[in-house]
Design a protein around this motif. Structure first.
Motif, mmCIF file in Angstrom:
data_model
loop_
_atom_site.group_PDB
_atom_site.id
_atom_site.type_symbol
_atom_site.label_atom_id
_atom_site.label_comp_id
_atom_site.label_asym_id
_atom_site.label_seq_id
_atom_site.Cartn_x
_atom_site.Cartn_y
_atom_site.Cartn_z
ATOM 1 N N LEU A 1 39.980 43.641 31.287
ATOM 2 C CA LEU A 1 39.704 42.576 31.964
ATOM 3 C C LEU A 1 41.432 41.798 32.444
ATOM 4 N N ARG A 2 41.247 41.365 33.531
ATOM 5 C CA ARG A 2 42.927 40.777 33.978
ATOM 6 C C ARG A 2 42.435 39.302 34.267
ATOM 7 N N LEU A 3 43.118 38.507 33.577
ATOM 8 C CA LEU A 3 42.799 37.178 33.622
ATOM 9 C C LEU A 3 44.042 36.534 34.399
ATOM 10 N N CYS A 4 43.915 35.689 35.198
ATOM 11 C CA CYS A 4 45.170 34.724 35.737
ATOM 12 C C CYS A 4 44.511 33.115 35.563
ATOM 13 N N LEU A 5 45.505 32.558 34.721
ATOM 14 C CA LEU A 5 45.155 31.110 34.529
ATOM 15 C C LEU A 5 46.355 30.317 35.325
ATOM 16 N N THR A 6 45.903 29.523 36.292
ATOM 17 C CA THR A 6 47.050 29.024 37.162
ATOM 18 C C THR A 6 46.628 27.264 37.404
ATOM 19 N N ALA A 7 47.792 26.665 37.545
ATOM 20 C CA ALA A 7 47.628 25.289 37.818
ATOM 21 C C ALA A 7 48.164 24.937 39.410
ATOM 22 N N GLY B 1 34.497 44.691 39.236
ATOM 23 C CA GLY B 1 34.061 43.164 39.105
ATOM 24 C C GLY B 1 34.914 41.877 39.294
ATOM 25 N N PHE B 2 34.348 40.802 39.708
ATOM 26 C CA PHE B 2 35.304 39.576 39.556
ATOM 27 C C PHE B 2 34.592 38.574 39.370
ATOM 28 N N GLY B 3 35.478 37.510 38.797
ATOM 29 C CA GLY B 3 34.568 36.178 38.536
ATOM 30 C C GLY B 3 35.670 35.016 38.595
ATOM 31 N N PHE B 4 35.276 33.760 38.865
ATOM 32 C CA PHE B 4 36.197 32.568 38.714
ATOM 33 C C PHE B 4 35.447 31.557 37.855
ATOM 34 N N VAL C 1 40.719 29.633 36.921
ATOM 35 C CA VAL C 1 40.739 31.084 36.210
ATOM 36 C C VAL C 1 39.906 31.958 37.183
ATOM 37 N N ALA C 2 41.061 33.196 37.331
ATOM 38 C CA ALA C 2 40.185 34.368 38.189
ATOM 39 C C ALA C 2 40.311 35.555 37.224
ATOM 40 N N VAL C 3 39.257 36.481 37.065
ATOM 41 C CA VAL C 3 39.250 37.459 36.330
ATOM 42 C C VAL C 3 38.630 38.598 37.203
ATOM 43 N N ILE C 4 39.397 39.825 36.933
ATOM 44 C CA ILE C 4 38.915 41.149 37.620
ATOM 45 C C ILE C 4 38.717 41.950 36.445
ATOM 46 N N HIS C 5 37.663 42.821 36.576
ATOM 47 C CA HIS C 5 37.219 43.901 35.817
ATOM 48 C C HIS C 5 37.989 45.291 36.220
ATOM 49 N N ASP C 6 38.895 45.635 35.677
ATOM 50 C CA ASP C 6 39.754 47.012 36.017
ATOM 51 C C ASP C 6 39.207 47.911 35.478
ATOM 52 N N ALA C 7 38.066 48.391 35.869
ATOM 53 C CA ALA C 7 37.093 49.352 35.082
ATOM 54 C C ALA C 7 38.080 50.794 34.981
ATOM 55 N N ASN C 8 38.900 50.963 35.870
ATOM 56 C CA ASN C 8 39.632 52.289 35.874
ATOM 57 C C ASN C 8 41.000 52.284 35.499
ATOM 58 N N GLY C 9 41.404 50.881 34.852
ATOM 59 C CA GLY C 9 42.601 50.589 34.443
ATOM 60 C C GLY C 9 43.945 50.984 35.290
#
Length: 128
Positions: A24-30, A90-93, A68-76
Motif C-alpha cells: 500500500l502506498r500512502l500520500c498524506l499532504t496539506a 486499487g485506489f482510495g482517498f 490522503v491518497a492510497v494505491i494498492h500496488d499489488a505487483n510491487g
C-alpha cells in the motif's frame, strides 16, 4: 515551549482490499497542488507498507487540513498500473469521495485535524 507548533496524530484504516499481495502506498499532504501524487511536495508524508497492514499511524502532524491518497500496488512495481488510463490496481482517498473521471480534487478528500487525534477510514476501489 513558546512558538512550538502544535501537533497531533492520525490513524488511517484501509478497508475493502482485494488481496494482501504487494504494498500500500500512502500520500498524506496539506498541499492541494500536490494531491494526490505528492510528487513535488517536500512536506508530504509518504509511506509504503505491506498490503497486510490495514492500519497506518502518523505522528507529529501540525494542525491543519490534509488529504490522503492510497494505491494498492499489488505487483510491487512502485506505480499505479493503468489500462487506457483506467486504474488496474486499487485506489482510495480520505473521506471516500465519489469518483467520476480521474482522481478527486483535494477539497473532496480534505479533512481538518487539531487537538484531538483523528481517524480516517479509506475504502479501496477497483475498476478492473
Amino acid at each position: 515551549m513558546p512558538g512550538a507548533a502544535l501537533t497531533t496524530t492520525l490513524d488511517v484504516t484501509i478497508d475493502n482490499l482485494r488481496s494482501d499481495r504487494g504494498e500500500l502506498r500512502l500520500c498524506l499532504t496539506a498541499d492541494p497542488k500536490n494531491f494526490p501524487g505528492c510528487i513535488d511536495d517536500a512536506r508530504a508524508v509518504t509511506r509504503s507498507v505491506p498490503a497486510t497492514m490495514h492500519k497506518v499511524h502518523f505522528d507529529d502532524l501540525p494542525y491543519g487540513s490534509y488529504a490522503v491518497a492510497v494505491i494498492h500496488d499489488a505487483n510491487g512495481n512502485n506505480k499505479l498500473d493503468t489500462l487506457l488510463g483506467i486504474p488496474r490496481e486499487g485506489f482510495g482517498f480520505s473521506r471516500n469521495p465519489i469518483i467520476r473521471f480521474g482522481p478527486p480534487r483535494f477539497s473532496s478528500a480534505r479533512f481538518d485535524i487539531g487537538a484531538a487525534p483523528d481517524q480516517q477510514e479509506i475504502k479501496m476501489r477497483y475498476l478492473l
